[in-house]
Design a protein around this motif. Structure first.
Motif, PDB file in Angstrom:
ATOM      1  N   VAL A  61       0.617  -1.250  -0.086  1.00 27.07           N
ATOM      2  CA  VAL A  61       0.120   0.165   0.054  1.00 27.07           C
ATOM      3  C   VAL A  61       0.833   1.225   0.053  1.00 27.07           C
ATOM      4  N   GLN A  62       1.870   1.077   0.746  1.00 23.37           N
ATOM      5  CA  GLN A  62       3.042   2.600   0.908  1.00 23.37           C
ATOM      6  C   GLN A  62       3.235   2.750  -0.519  1.00 23.37           C
ATOM      7  N   ALA A  63       3.858   1.695  -1.273  1.00 25.25           N
ATOM      8  CA  ALA A  63       4.753   1.919  -2.366  1.00 25.25           C
ATOM      9  C   ALA A  63       3.614   2.011  -3.499  1.00 25.25           C
ATOM     10  N   GLY A  64       2.781   1.494  -3.563  1.00 26.33           N
ATOM     11  CA  GLY A  64       1.521   1.488  -4.499  1.00 26.33           C
ATOM     12  C   GLY A  64       0.694   2.561  -4.523  1.00 26.33           C
ATOM     13  N   ALA A  65       0.591   3.121  -3.509  1.00 29.52           N
ATOM     14  CA  ALA A  65      -0.376   4.332  -3.260  1.00 29.52           C
ATOM     15  C   ALA A  65      -0.057   5.590  -2.561  1.00 29.52           C
ATOM     16  N   THR A  66       0.456   5.253  -1.326  1.00 30.45           N
ATOM     17  CA  THR A  66       0.657   6.237  -0.345  1.00 30.45           C
ATOM     18  C   THR A  66       1.921   7.018  -0.756  1.00 30.45           C
ATOM     19  N   ARG A  67       3.039   6.551  -1.371  1.00 33.39           N
ATOM     20  CA  ARG A  67       4.188   7.587  -1.838  1.00 33.39           C
ATOM     21  C   ARG A  67       3.730   8.456  -2.773  1.00 33.39           C
ATOM     22  N   ALA A  68       2.757   8.221  -3.547  1.00 33.20           N
ATOM     23  CA  ALA A  68       2.265   9.099  -4.670  1.00 33.20           C
ATOM     24  C   ALA A  68       1.454  10.402  -3.958  1.00 33.20           C
ATOM     25  N   VAL A  69       0.415   9.926  -2.930  1.00 33.38           N
ATOM     26  CA  VAL A  69      -0.016  10.726  -2.082  1.00 33.38           C
ATOM     27  C   VAL A  69       0.894  11.791  -1.328  1.00 33.38           C
ATOM     28  N   ALA A  70       1.837  11.228  -0.856  1.00 28.62           N
ATOM     29  CA  ALA A  70       3.129  12.198   0.202  1.00 28.62           C
ATOM     30  C   ALA A  70       3.520  13.137  -0.917  1.00 28.62           C
ATOM     31  N   THR A  71       3.721  12.495  -2.095  1.00 31.74           N
ATOM     32  CA  THR A  71       4.631  13.547  -2.991  1.00 31.74           C
ATOM     33  C   THR A  71       3.539  15.022  -3.469  1.00 31.74           C
ATOM     34  N   GLU A  72       2.236  14.507  -3.832  1.00 33.92           N
ATOM     35  CA  GLU A  72       1.154  15.385  -3.795  1.00 33.92           C
ATOM     36  C   GLU A  72       0.767  16.362  -2.718  1.00 33.92           C
ATOM     37  N   GLN A  73       0.976  15.800  -1.278  1.00 36.20           N
ATOM     38  CA  GLN A  73       0.528  16.499  -0.255  1.00 36.20           C
ATOM     39  C   GLN A  73       1.749  17.526   0.136  1.00 36.20           C
ATOM     40  N   ARG A  74       3.072  16.982  -0.285  1.00 33.78           N
ATOM     41  CA  ARG A  74       4.119  18.111  -0.074  1.00 33.78           C
ATOM     42  C   ARG A  74       4.092  19.189  -0.920  1.00 33.78           C
ATOM     43  N   LYS A  75       3.581  19.116  -2.194  1.00 32.94           N
ATOM     44  CA  LYS A  75       3.326  19.987  -3.111  1.00 32.94           C
ATOM     45  C   LYS A  75       2.390  20.796  -2.721  1.00 32.94           C
ATOM     46  N   HIS A  76       1.413  20.311  -2.299  1.00 34.34           N
ATOM     47  CA  HIS A  76       0.173  21.469  -1.848  1.00 34.34           C
ATOM     48  C   HIS A  76       0.668  22.123  -0.417  1.00 34.34           C
ATOM     49  N   LEU A  77       1.205  21.583   0.366  1.00 30.27           N
ATOM     50  CA  LEU A  77       1.486  22.163   1.533  1.00 30.27           C
ATOM     51  C   LEU A  77       2.865  23.228   1.348  1.00 30.27           C
ATOM     52  N   LEU A  78       3.793  23.087   0.163  1.00 34.04           N
ATOM     53  CA  LEU A  78       4.776  23.929  -0.022  1.00 34.04           C
ATOM     54  C   LEU A  78       3.928  25.115  -0.930  1.00 34.04           C
ATOM     55  N   ARG A  79       3.066  24.859  -1.244  1.00 36.01           N
ATOM     56  CA  ARG A  79       2.424  25.974  -2.075  1.00 36.01           C
ATOM     57  C   ARG A  79       1.635  26.840  -1.001  1.00 36.01           C
ATOM     58  N   HIS A  80       1.149  26.179  -0.076  1.00 38.27           N
ATOM     59  CA  HIS A  80       0.220  26.918   0.934  1.00 38.27           C
ATOM     60  C   HIS A  80       1.122  27.897   1.875  1.00 38.27           C
ATOM     61  N   LEU A  81       2.337  27.262   2.031  1.00 34.46           N
ATOM     62  CA  LEU A  81       3.306  27.908   2.921  1.00 34.46           C
ATOM     63  C   LEU A  81       3.592  29.226   2.321  1.00 34.46           C
ATOM     64  N   ALA A  82       4.181  29.108   0.826  1.00 31.42           N
ATOM     65  CA  ALA A  82       4.361  30.174   0.188  1.00 31.42           C
ATOM     66  C   ALA A  82       3.306  31.141   0.070  1.00 31.42           C
ATOM     67  N   GLN A  83       2.147  30.952  -0.013  1.00 31.91           N
ATOM     68  CA  GLN A  83       0.909  31.852  -0.265  1.00 31.91           C
ATOM     69  C   GLN A  83       0.998  32.632   0.922  1.00 31.91           C
ATOM     70  N   ALA A  84       0.904  31.764   2.109  1.00 30.73           N
ATOM     71  CA  ALA A  84       0.827  32.529   3.454  1.00 30.73           C
ATOM     72  C   ALA A  84       2.014  33.465   4.023  1.00 30.73           C
ATOM     73  N   GLY A  85       3.115  32.815   3.084  1.00 31.11           N
ATOM     74  CA  GLY A  85       4.343  33.677   3.715  1.00 31.11           C
ATOM     75  C   GLY A  85       5.146  33.138   4.809  1.00 31.11           C
ATOM     76  N   ALA A  86       4.703  31.737   5.041  1.00 33.15           N
ATOM     77  CA  ALA A  86       5.033  31.201   6.167  1.00 33.15           C
ATOM     78  C   ALA A  86       6.370  30.500   6.149  1.00 33.15           C
ATOM     79  N   GLY A  87       6.763  30.147   5.082  1.00 33.34           N
ATOM     80  CA  GLY A  87       7.785  29.189   4.879  1.00 33.34           C
ATOM     81  C   GLY A  87       8.210  28.671   3.402  1.00 33.34           C
ATOM     82  N   ASP A  88       9.440  27.947   3.451  1.00 34.10           N
ATOM     83  CA  ASP A  88       9.638  27.403   2.096  1.00 34.10           C
ATOM     84  C   ASP A  88      10.184  25.920   2.601  1.00 34.10           C
ATOM     85  N   ALA A  89      10.854  25.446   1.203  1.00 35.05           N
ATOM     86  CA  ALA A  89      10.953  24.119   1.088  1.00 35.05           C
ATOM     87  C   ALA A  89      11.820  23.675   2.609  1.00 35.05           C
TER      88      ALA A  89
END
Length: 393
Positions: free
Chosen positions: A95-123
């Motif tokens: 499950v981790q390799a077949g599904a969750t890893r892709a979810v993690a990649t997507e969620q990291r992109k979303h969080l980085l975008r929201h951090l940048a929009q809020a001026g709260a932090g970067d990578a």
């Protein structure tokens, strides 16, 4: 030669393979139920226990908790479609390799975008807070989100966004979990609680999680789904896994999945050698909880749901508690404030079926005892039954 699997056969397969018909085999436990269903939905913690109870016909809360938190043969993890599941530990790496890893990649992109929009932090800021949070958890051994935020104050960073404000805490913990670094442990309250203590995954599991290559993992995940839910369409598998259609078709090709004709003109797939008819299980009934894996296993549900979706699903496609008879949904249920399990049928059923459903409702009321369960996602029928006052006398 093209095989044809009609709706009756699809319902019979579901009954046998999901443990809904026939006697309960001696010694069958929560781990077996999870394997029968590939994974137990766990967005609503009550679903895990109610799904197991519906198959084993017994109040096995202590057994489920023992498997999750003491033997640790079951693992609560983020999985397909960014949904929480409970899976057998031996299958968690797939499950981790077949599904969750892709979810993690997507969620990291979303969080980085929201951090940048809020001026709260970067990578770099995010990576630093992740490591600091992980080390704080490692030192404590087990901790709540509030305890971790006390150790790492940057978790309290507020992201003010057009869609609403949110602290970094929950998003970062979700990301660490999706990366396979931390895990939700025992809930802080009872078995219906949604608040958990966290642990580092390497400290939680008896041995390291073994992850196949992503393509191999997707093939194994598709194999498990077809073995338990097949025949299903490519669209069903794509929806259930959260994959792209390209990934879905590649997994089906790797399995050499067999095309079968379904009623209504759809094309389904089964594993090689799995197109032969199965025995009719005879009459059976079940009261399944909201988000039960059987109900949520397909995108196209017409063959077991009929016209009842508006009453039994919320607006975003989450199912409430359902009543099944002979492989199809015939109504829904809810628990009133008194603890009584009340049923509403949405179509006519034979008198013997009504009696069997009433008996199943009484059984469920009895083992729930004084525990009051409210589904996380409320549906029209469930709300109506909950709000209905039972007449006196």
């Amino acid at each position: 030669m093209t095989f044809h699997i009609d709706t009756g056969q699809r319902r019979a397969r579901l009954a046998w393979r999901h443990g809904l018909a026939g006697p309960v085999p001696p010694g069958k436990g929560p781990e077996d139920v999870a394997a029968d269903l590939v994974a137990l939905h766990a967005t609503d913690p009550a679903t895990v226990h109610l799904s197991v109870a519906a198959r084993l016909h017994a109040p096995l809360v202590a057994n489920v908790e023992e498997a999750l938190y003491e033997r640790r043969t079951l693992l609560r993890m983020l999985g397909m479609r960014r949904t929480m599941f409970v899976v057998p530990v031996g299958f968690a790496g797939v499950v981790q390799a077949g599904a969750t890893r892709a979810v993690a990649t997507e969620q990291r992109k979303h969080l980085l975008r929201h951090l940048a929009q809020a001026g709260a932090g970067d990578a770099a800021w995010l990576a630093e807070v992740e490591e600091s949070t992980y080390e704080a958890l490692r030192r404590r051994g087990s901790a709540t989100a509030a305890q971790l935020a006390a150790d790492e104050p940057r978790l309290r960073t507020l992201m003010v966004l057009p869609q609403g404000s949110q602290y970094v805490t929950s998003r970062l913990l979700l990301l660490l979990a999706a990366d396979g670094r931390i895990v939700r442990g025992r809930p802080l309250g009872s078995w219906i609680s949604t608040q958990y203590a966290w642990s580092c995954l390497p400290d939680w599991l008896p041995e390291p999680m073994r992850e196949p290559e992503p393509a191999t993992a997707r093939t194994e995940l598709a194999r498990a789904w077809l073995a338990r839910y097949g025949p299903g369409t490519a669209a069903d598998l794509k929806w259930w896994t959260g994959w792209t259609m390209t990934q879905t078709r590649a997994a089906l090709r790797a399995l050499e999945a067999v095309e079968v004709a379904l009623d209504g003109g759809e094309t389904g797939y089964v594993l090689p050698g799995d197109a032969d008819p199965v025995e009719d299980p005879g009459p059976w009934v079940a009261l399944l909880p909201g988000l039960d894996p059987t109900v949520m296993g397909f995108q196209s549900r017409h063959w077991y749901l009929g016209p009842h979706a508006p009453e039994l699903f919320d607006r975003t496609g989450n199912t409430g508690p359902t009543v099944w008879a002979g492989g199809r949904i015939v109504g829904g249920w809810a628990q009133r404030s008194t603890g009584e399990v009340a049923v509403e049928l949405l179509e006519e059923v034979p008198a013997a079926t009504r009696r069997a459903i009433a008996s199943a409702a009484g059984e469920l009321s009895g083992w729930l005892g004084g525990v009051r369960v409210t589904p996380r996602f409320r549906t029209p029928l469930e709300r109506r039954l909950t709000e209905t006052v039972t007449p006196a006398g």
